[in-house]
Write a protein that holds these residues in place. Structure first.
Motif, mmCIF file in Angstrom:
data_model
loop_
_atom_site.group_PDB
_atom_site.id
_atom_site.type_symbol
_atom_site.label_atom_id
_atom_site.label_comp_id
_atom_site.label_asym_id
_atom_site.label_seq_id
_atom_site.Cartn_x
_atom_site.Cartn_y
_atom_site.Cartn_z
ATOM 1 N N UNK A 111 0.840 -1.191 0.000
ATOM 2 C CA UNK A 111 0.000 0.000 0.000
ATOM 3 C C UNK A 111 0.873 1.238 0.000
ATOM 4 N N UNK A 112 0.248 2.405 -0.192
ATOM 5 C CA UNK A 112 0.966 3.670 -0.165
ATOM 6 C C UNK A 112 0.265 4.611 0.811
ATOM 7 N N UNK A 113 1.033 5.218 1.700
ATOM 8 C CA UNK A 113 0.513 6.259 2.590
ATOM 9 C C UNK A 113 0.860 7.606 1.968
ATOM 10 N N UNK A 114 -0.162 8.353 1.582
ATOM 11 C CA UNK A 114 0.013 9.686 1.025
ATOM 12 C C UNK A 114 -0.281 10.720 2.100
ATOM 13 N N UNK A 115 0.470 11.812 2.104
ATOM 14 C CA UNK A 115 0.240 12.904 3.040
ATOM 15 C C UNK A 115 -0.417 14.042 2.270
ATOM 16 N N UNK A 116 -1.581 14.469 2.739
ATOM 17 C CA UNK A 116 -2.354 15.501 2.045
ATOM 18 C C UNK A 116 -2.069 16.877 2.617
#
Length: 212
Positions: free
Chosen positions: A86-91
């Motif tokens: 998975x990928x954790x994106x920071x918004x």
């Protein structure tokens, strides 16, 4: 003596929803992991989680608490367990409304990013995509999940195998957090951003002495 101004609440008397309302107003502000996954057929999924933290720096690992919906794993957890990636994106703050909209319940297999017009880009190492315009994305491989509580929530830990960081945010290997301007979660459907910050002098730490 003046009356005690505090209210005492016995946790044993609280319904789960009431405990959730209290905790989400106390544990604030919470960083948001905007998690992108794919299912076994390759269909993308995008959802935010605000119980998110760093777990280790050697190797770099992050943890996300993923609750259940109707007693079943949410699509994010299901996809992580099925694919191991998975990928954790920071918004950024500018995207907090998109983050909020991506939290809505959709039919299983729905592509939230496509529904909201969010462009995804291929990751380098993992199969799951990343949010193309996210200032920071963390490609992760699933390490372990530990179940807590009576509701089946799982604290899901992944090892970061690749970092994507907007070049303008990096300064001598550190992130300029003010420039990142991350969106954070507080109680209810409410969000916040960084306010006043203050940098203090480093505090000396004890040296680790090797065991004999």
């Amino acid at each position: 003596m003046p009356a005690d101004p505090t209210v005492t609440i016995d946790a044993a008397d609280l319904e789960p929803a009431a405990a959730y309302r209290l905790l989400t107003g106390v544990v604030v502000p919470r960083p948001i992991a905007w998690v992108s996954t794919v299912d076994e057929r390759g269909v993308p999924n995008l959802a935010p989680f605000s119980a998110f933290t760093m777990v280790s720096n050697d190797p770099p690992m992050v943890g996300i608490n993923i609750g259940r919906r109707g007693g079943e794993r949410k699509d994010t957890a299901r996809n992580i367990h099925a694919t191991g990636e998975y990928v954790v994106n920071i918004a950024r703050w500018d995207d907090h409304e998109l983050v909020h909209e991506s939290s809505r319940a959709m039919p299983r297999g729905a592509d939230e990013a496509a529904e909201l017009g969010i462009r995804l880009a291929p990751a380098d190492v993992v199969r799951a995509p990343r949010v193309a315009h996210a200032p920071v994305s963390l490609e992760c491989r699933f390490a372990r999940a530990v179940e807590f509580g009576r509701g089946g929530a799982e604290f899901t830990v992944g090892e970061i195998v690749r970092f994507h960081v907007l070049a303008e945010l990096l300064d001598n290997g550190k992130i300029d957090t003010a420039a990142l301007d991350p969106a954070a979660r507080i109680a209810g459907p409410s969000y916040s951003r960084l306010g006043t910050t203050r940098t203090l002098r480093p505090v000396p730490v004890a040296l680790e002495v090797p065991a004999h």
